[in-house]
Design a protein around this motif. Structure first.
Motif, PDB file in Angstrom:
ATOM      1  N   THR A  23      84.728 139.651 -10.574  1.00 51.91           N
ATOM      2  CA  THR A  23      84.525 140.660 -12.130  1.00 51.91           C
ATOM      3  C   THR A  23      84.256 142.504 -11.619  1.00 51.91           C
ATOM      4  N   VAL A  24      85.165 143.335 -12.814  1.00 52.85           N
ATOM      5  CA  VAL A  24      84.674 144.720 -12.318  1.00 52.85           C
ATOM      6  C   VAL A  24      84.523 145.205 -13.188  1.00 52.85           C
ATOM      7  N   ASP A  25      83.502 146.059 -13.026  1.00 49.08           N
ATOM      8  CA  ASP A  25      83.599 147.690 -14.905  1.00 49.08           C
ATOM      9  C   ASP A  25      84.501 147.868 -15.035  1.00 49.08           C
ATOM     10  N   HIS A  26      84.305 149.018 -15.825  1.00 49.59           N
ATOM     11  CA  HIS A  26      85.230 149.626 -16.190  1.00 49.59           C
ATOM     12  C   HIS A  26      85.844 151.038 -15.010  1.00 49.59           C
ATOM     13  N   ASN A  27      84.671 151.291 -13.839  1.00 49.21           N
ATOM     14  CA  ASN A  27      85.164 152.179 -13.163  1.00 49.21           C
ATOM     15  C   ASN A  27      85.924 151.886 -11.605  1.00 49.21           C
ATOM     16  N   GLY A  28      86.121 150.329 -11.597  1.00 53.29           N
ATOM     17  CA  GLY A  28      86.867 149.429 -10.799  1.00 53.29           C
ATOM     18  C   GLY A  28      86.035 148.861  -9.486  1.00 53.29           C
ATOM     19  N   THR A  29      84.816 149.126  -9.923  1.00 54.03           N
ATOM     20  CA  THR A  29      83.530 148.641  -8.988  1.00 54.03           C
ATOM     21  C   THR A  29      83.340 146.844  -9.301  1.00 54.03           C
ATOM     22  N   ILE A  30      83.504 146.213  -8.436  1.00 58.07           N
ATOM     23  CA  ILE A  30      82.995 144.792  -8.449  1.00 58.07           C
ATOM     24  C   ILE A  30      81.649 144.788  -8.764  1.00 58.07           C
ATOM     25  N   ARG A  31      81.346 144.339  -9.932  1.00 57.53           N
ATOM     26  CA  ARG A  31      79.579 143.420  -9.694  1.00 57.53           C
ATOM     27  C   ARG A  31      80.045 142.401  -9.946  1.00 57.53           C
ATOM     28  N   GLN A  32      80.773 141.676  -9.565  1.00 56.73           N
ATOM     29  CA  GLN A  32      79.732 139.631  -9.723  1.00 56.73           C
ATOM     30  C   GLN A  32      81.730 138.925  -8.850  1.00 56.73           C
ATOM     31  N   VAL A  33      80.688 138.380  -8.195  1.00 58.42           N
ATOM     32  CA  VAL A  33      82.081 137.481  -7.051  1.00 58.42           C
ATOM     33  C   VAL A  33      81.317 136.294  -7.109  1.00 58.42           C
ATOM     34  N   ARG A  34      82.625 135.167  -7.180  1.00 55.98           N
ATOM     35  CA  ARG A  34      82.701 133.902  -7.321  1.00 55.98           C
ATOM     36  C   ARG A  34      83.168 133.015  -6.525  1.00 55.98           C
ATOM     37  N   PRO A  35      82.271 132.616  -5.703  1.00 53.95           N
ATOM     38  CA  PRO A  35      83.814 131.378  -4.611  1.00 53.95           C
ATOM     39  C   PRO A  35      84.082 130.751  -5.711  1.00 53.95           C
ATOM     40  N   ASP A  36      85.481 129.942  -4.531  1.00 55.25           N
ATOM     41  CA  ASP A  36      86.153 129.174  -5.728  1.00 55.25           C
ATOM     42  C   ASP A  36      85.027 127.774  -5.145  1.00 55.25           C
ATOM     43  N   VAL A  37      85.644 127.307  -5.731  1.00 56.83           N
ATOM     44  CA  VAL A  37      84.415 126.157  -5.962  1.00 56.83           C
ATOM     45  C   VAL A  37      84.228 124.876  -4.462  1.00 56.83           C
ATOM     46  N   LYS A  38      85.564 124.904  -4.311  1.00 51.98           N
ATOM     47  CA  LYS A  38      85.522 124.078  -2.913  1.00 51.98           C
ATOM     48  C   LYS A  38      85.401 124.856  -1.831  1.00 51.98           C
ATOM     49  N   PHE A  39      84.987 125.949  -1.839  1.00 51.66           N
ATOM     50  CA  PHE A  39      84.450 126.460  -0.857  1.00 51.66           C
ATOM     51  C   PHE A  39      82.661 126.873  -0.481  1.00 51.66           C
ATOM     52  N   THR A  40      82.487 126.440  -1.523  1.00 51.91           N
ATOM     53  CA  THR A  40      80.892 126.559  -1.588  1.00 51.91           C
ATOM     54  C   THR A  40      80.216 125.071  -1.679  1.00 51.91           C
ATOM     55  N   GLY A  41      80.494 123.393  -1.380  1.00 58.91           N
ATOM     56  CA  GLY A  41      80.424 122.780  -2.118  1.00 58.91           C
ATOM     57  C   GLY A  41      80.986 122.000  -3.212  1.00 58.91           C
ATOM     58  N   GLY A  42      81.168 122.964  -4.030  1.00 63.67           N
ATOM     59  CA  GLY A  42      81.019 121.810  -5.752  1.00 63.67           C
ATOM     60  C   GLY A  42      80.277 122.388  -6.487  1.00 63.67           C
ATOM     61  N   THR A  43      78.983 123.646  -5.745  1.00 64.96           N
ATOM     62  CA  THR A  43      78.555 124.341  -6.649  1.00 64.96           C
ATOM     63  C   THR A  43      78.958 125.002  -7.111  1.00 64.96           C
ATOM     64  N   LYS A  44      78.660 126.232  -8.221  1.00 63.02           N
ATOM     65  CA  LYS A  44      79.238 127.584  -8.568  1.00 63.02           C
ATOM     66  C   LYS A  44      78.065 128.609  -8.486  1.00 63.02           C
ATOM     67  N   VAL A  45      78.576 129.478  -8.070  1.00 65.26           N
ATOM     68  CA  VAL A  45      77.556 130.140  -8.063  1.00 65.26           C
ATOM     69  C   VAL A  45      78.600 131.694  -7.634  1.00 65.26           C
TER      70      VAL A  45
END
Length: 59
Positions: A23-45
């Motif tokens: 997720t990026v802000d209006h300046n193009g800075t990454i503000r949030q990263v969410r790995p795909d759930v199949k790589f986190t063991g099914g837990t959304k983080v």
């Protein structure tokens, strides 16, 4: 936030793939990263970052 993008990475040496959402802000800075759930063991983080790109926590 300005938007979200899907990032996919593939390692040709091993054939391994991983996907995450940024997720990026209006300046193009990454503000949030969410790995795909199949790589986190099914837990959304979500990993959160401040305006400077410093890690501030997860939820």
């Amino acid at each position: 936030m300005a938007g979200r993008r899907v990032v996919r990475e593939w390692n040709p040496s091993t054939g391994l793939k991983r996907t995450w959402h940024e997720t990026v802000d209006h300046n193009g800075t990454i503000r949030q990263v969410r790995p795909d759930v199949k790589f986190t063991g099914g837990t959304k983080v979500h990993y959160r970052f401040d305006n400077s790109g410093d890690y501030i926590g997860k939820w």
